[in-house]
Design a protein around this motif. Structure first.
Motif, PDB file in Angstrom:
ATOM      1  N   UNK A 135      41.547  38.280  46.309  1.00 41.72           N
ATOM      2  CA  UNK A 135      41.828  37.666  47.605  1.00 41.72           C
ATOM      3  C   UNK A 135      41.035  36.377  47.825  1.00 41.72           C
ATOM      4  N   UNK A 136      39.830  36.315  47.292  1.00 39.37           N
ATOM      5  CA  UNK A 136      38.984  35.145  47.509  1.00 39.37           C
ATOM      6  C   UNK A 136      39.360  33.971  46.613  1.00 39.37           C
ATOM      7  N   UNK A 137      39.624  34.256  45.343  1.00 39.84           N
ATOM      8  CA  UNK A 137      39.878  33.169  44.383  1.00 39.84           C
ATOM      9  C   UNK A 137      41.360  32.943  44.134  1.00 39.84           C
ATOM     10  N   UNK A 138      42.225  33.877  44.604  1.00 45.28           N
ATOM     11  CA  UNK A 138      43.677  33.839  44.359  1.00 45.28           C
ATOM     12  C   UNK A 138      44.012  34.025  42.873  1.00 45.28           C
ATOM     13  N   UNK A 139      43.072  34.489  42.116  1.00 43.06           N
ATOM     14  CA  UNK A 139      43.308  34.728  40.694  1.00 43.06           C
ATOM     15  C   UNK A 139      44.208  35.944  40.513  1.00 43.06           C
ATOM     16  N   UNK A 140      45.244  35.792  39.700  1.00 38.10           N
ATOM     17  CA  UNK A 140      46.158  36.899  39.429  1.00 38.10           C
ATOM     18  C   UNK A 140      45.572  37.766  38.316  1.00 38.10           C
ATOM     19  N   UNK A 141      45.298  39.017  38.621  1.00 40.59           N
ATOM     20  CA  UNK A 141      44.724  39.938  37.644  1.00 40.59           C
ATOM     21  C   UNK A 141      45.794  40.759  36.936  1.00 40.59           C
ATOM     22  N   UNK A 142      46.852  41.072  37.643  1.00 38.12           N
ATOM     23  CA  UNK A 142      47.920  41.890  37.067  1.00 38.12           C
ATOM     24  C   UNK A 142      49.225  41.507  37.749  1.00 38.12           C
ATOM     25  N   UNK A 143      50.240  41.270  36.960  1.00 40.50           N
ATOM     26  CA  UNK A 143      51.559  40.980  37.549  1.00 40.50           C
ATOM     27  C   UNK A 143      52.656  41.575  36.699  1.00 40.50           C
ATOM     28  N   UNK A 144      53.668  42.049  37.377  1.00 37.17           N
ATOM     29  CA  UNK A 144      54.817  42.671  36.714  1.00 37.17           C
ATOM     30  C   UNK A 144      56.049  42.390  37.567  1.00 37.17           C
ATOM     31  N   UNK A 145      56.914  41.543  37.077  1.00 36.95           N
ATOM     32  CA  UNK A 145      58.129  41.167  37.817  1.00 36.95           C
ATOM     33  C   UNK A 145      57.795  40.700  39.231  1.00 36.95           C
ATOM     34  N   UNK A 146      56.719  39.918  39.354  1.00 42.43           N
ATOM     35  CA  UNK A 146      56.209  39.585  40.678  1.00 42.43           C
ATOM     36  C   UNK A 146      57.073  38.575  41.434  1.00 42.43           C
ATOM     37  N   UNK A 147      58.052  37.958  40.775  1.00 42.53           N
ATOM     38  CA  UNK A 147      58.945  37.020  41.473  1.00 42.53           C
ATOM     39  C   UNK A 147      60.304  37.641  41.786  1.00 42.53           C
TER      40      UNK A 147
ATOM     41  N   UNK B 290      45.188  45.705  51.142  1.00 43.80           N
ATOM     42  CA  UNK B 290      43.996  44.907  50.890  1.00 43.80           C
ATOM     43  C   UNK B 290      42.874  45.914  50.721  1.00 43.80           C
ATOM     44  N   UNK B 291      42.113  45.793  49.647  1.00 43.10           N
ATOM     45  CA  UNK B 291      41.071  46.769  49.363  1.00 43.10           C
ATOM     46  C   UNK B 291      39.928  46.115  48.605  1.00 43.10           C
ATOM     47  N   UNK B 292      38.808  46.793  48.562  1.00 43.11           N
ATOM     48  CA  UNK B 292      37.652  46.296  47.822  1.00 43.11           C
ATOM     49  C   UNK B 292      37.355  47.250  46.671  1.00 43.11           C
ATOM     50  N   UNK B 293      37.350  46.709  45.458  1.00 42.63           N
ATOM     51  CA  UNK B 293      37.107  47.511  44.255  1.00 42.63           C
ATOM     52  C   UNK B 293      36.098  46.775  43.378  1.00 42.63           C
ATOM     53  N   UNK B 294      35.088  47.479  42.945  1.00 45.79           N
ATOM     54  CA  UNK B 294      34.068  46.903  42.072  1.00 45.79           C
ATOM     55  C   UNK B 294      33.504  45.605  42.630  1.00 45.79           C
ATOM     56  N   UNK B 295      33.333  45.577  43.947  1.00 48.28           N
ATOM     57  CA  UNK B 295      32.747  44.416  44.583  1.00 48.28           C
ATOM     58  C   UNK B 295      33.696  43.256  44.814  1.00 48.28           C
ATOM     59  N   UNK B 296      34.979  43.424  44.471  1.00 47.62           N
ATOM     60  CA  UNK B 296      35.952  42.343  44.635  1.00 47.62           C
ATOM     61  C   UNK B 296      36.999  42.721  45.674  1.00 47.62           C
ATOM     62  N   UNK B 297      37.341  41.759  46.527  1.00 47.84           N
ATOM     63  CA  UNK B 297      38.418  41.958  47.485  1.00 47.84           C
ATOM     64  C   UNK B 297      39.742  41.694  46.781  1.00 47.84           C
ATOM     65  N   UNK B 298      40.584  42.710  46.768  1.00 49.44           N
ATOM     66  CA  UNK B 298      41.851  42.612  46.043  1.00 49.44           C
ATOM     67  C   UNK B 298      43.029  42.851  46.979  1.00 49.44           C
ATOM     68  N   UNK B 299      44.142  42.226  46.658  1.00 50.21           N
ATOM     69  CA  UNK B 299      45.419  42.497  47.316  1.00 50.21           C
ATOM     70  C   UNK B 299      46.341  43.119  46.277  1.00 50.21           C
ATOM     71  N   UNK B 300      46.906  44.269  46.619  1.00 48.08           N
ATOM     72  CA  UNK B 300      47.802  44.993  45.715  1.00 48.08           C
ATOM     73  C   UNK B 300      49.188  45.087  46.322  1.00 48.08           C
ATOM     74  N   UNK B 301      50.188  44.886  45.495  1.00 43.47           N
ATOM     75  CA  UNK B 301      51.583  45.036  45.917  1.00 43.47           C
ATOM     76  C   UNK B 301      52.309  45.881  44.875  1.00 43.47           C
ATOM     77  N   UNK B 302      52.961  46.938  45.334  1.00 43.53           N
ATOM     78  CA  UNK B 302      53.767  47.796  44.455  1.00 43.53           C
ATOM     79  C   UNK B 302      55.138  47.977  45.096  1.00 43.53           C
TER      80      UNK B 302
END
Length: 361
Positions: free
Chosen positions: A113-125, A308-320
């Protein structure tokens, strides 16, 4: 006359025996009740020094057994003849995409969420129906309008779902405040609550839907379109990329954070107190630190979840999106959480795409 009575008795005995033999081996059928011969009301027929006893209890029990067995067999036949309606993602072949985490969702996106870095994507468009994830935008519009939350709103026949025929515990005539309706819409995905919020917005439902789409455009959600505020329509569509943008925007609103992650809420309806619970059981899990969430499901969309969640000290956004199975979206979230925790530095990134990128409504 005695022969007629004897024949009737023998037929009933034979019927009970045949029924027991028929119902016994039926797989998955509701267990047949045993025909118990009760002492009261027993008819006795004497012939050839044998006594045949037929009780009313046995007859009633036999009839019930036949109904239970027949109903179970009918249910199995209907399920076999009418297959589950495929989701848009299944039709588009998105489930053919494999990923290292073996996710059950055909669409997934995990970003920092902070850096907008994509960590995992699958058919995200891929553009798919989003079901009740729609209510997150409904909440954004209601909260942003600063309308009085203590204003009383009445649920009317117009709020009854004619799209899917879904049920609601908010009967026509129920009166709740705007704040209560917003709480129920975000936490327990109450359809009539969400529709009533849009219907009673200044300018009515058409104005509300226009504002939903205008807000999406303003946020840069170019793959997103709304036609109503509940998500019951499959024409409410978006992509994982757009939904991540929406989650980020909604997370900036303290009220939306609080209401969407509330574990339970009670409302007074007439003389009754109704208890509503969160549709996402992860909000009660102490292993999760969830700042905002929303679930969704219609057959065209499959099981959906944004967080929106915090995991391992990082704020993450998850979409499924388009997950197969009632609990699979939560299982996917757990798989991603374990993956992130096992690699906190996240040196590796995963991007998976199927051949089909977008699905038109």
């Amino acid at each position: 006359m005695s022969n007629q009575i004897l024949n009737r008795a023998l037929k009933i005995v034979g019927f009970v025996a045949l029924l027991a033999a028929f119902a016994g081996p039926a797989a998955n059928a509701a267990p047949a009740k045993r025909a118990v011969v009760k002492k009261p009301h027993v008819a006795k027929i004497v012939t050839s020094k044998k006594i045949v006893s037929i009780s009313k209890g046995a007859q009633v029990s036999a009839r019930k057994s036949m109904r239970f067995t027949t109903a179970a067999r009918r249910t199995r036949i209907v399920q076999a003849v009418i297959p589950a309606k495929p989701s848009f993602g299944q039709i588009a072949g998105l489930h053919s995409a494999q990923d290292p985490l073996d996710l059950k969702s055909s669409v997934a996106l995990v970003i920092d969420q902070d850096t907008r870095e994509v960590l995992f994507s699958k058919n995200d468009h891929a553009v798919l129906p989003i079901a009740s994830l729609t209510k997150l935008m409904t909440g954004v519009i209601i909260s942003g309008a600063k309308l009085p939350l203590d204003e009383v709103i009445t649920v009317t026949q117009d709020d009854v779902d004619t799209e899917k025929g879904s049920r609601s515990r908010l009967k026509v005539g129920t009166t709740l405040t705007r704040g209560e309706l917003l709480h129920l819409a975000l936490m327990s995905s109450e359809n009539r609550a969400a529709h009533a919020l849009g219907r009673t917005y200044p300018g009515g439902l058409p104005t509300f839907v226009q504002l939903m789409n205008a807000k999406a455009k303003m946020l840069g959600m170019n793959d997103t379109s709304y036609v109503e505020p509940t998500g019951l329509s499959s024409r409410n569509q978006s992509s994982a990329q757009d939904l991540a943008t929406l989650v980020n925007a909604a997370h900036g609103d303290p009220m939306l954070r609080e209401l969407s992650t509330s574990t339970g809420y009670q409302v007074e309806v007439g003389s009754r107190t109704l208890q509503f619970n969160n549709t996402n059981r992860l909000v009660k899990n102490p292993e999760w630190d969830i700042g905002l969430q929303k679930t969704g499901y219609i057959s065209e969309a499959g099981q959906c979840l944004v967080m929106q969640t915090k995991i391992a000290g990082r704020k993450l956004i998850m979409v499924f999106l388009d997950s197969a199975g009632k609990l699979s979206r939560l299982g996917d979230a757990e798989r991603v959480r374990r993956w992130v925790e096992s690699s906190p530095v996240m040196d590796q990134k995963v991007k998976i795409s199927a051949s089909a990128k977008s699905v038109a409504g």
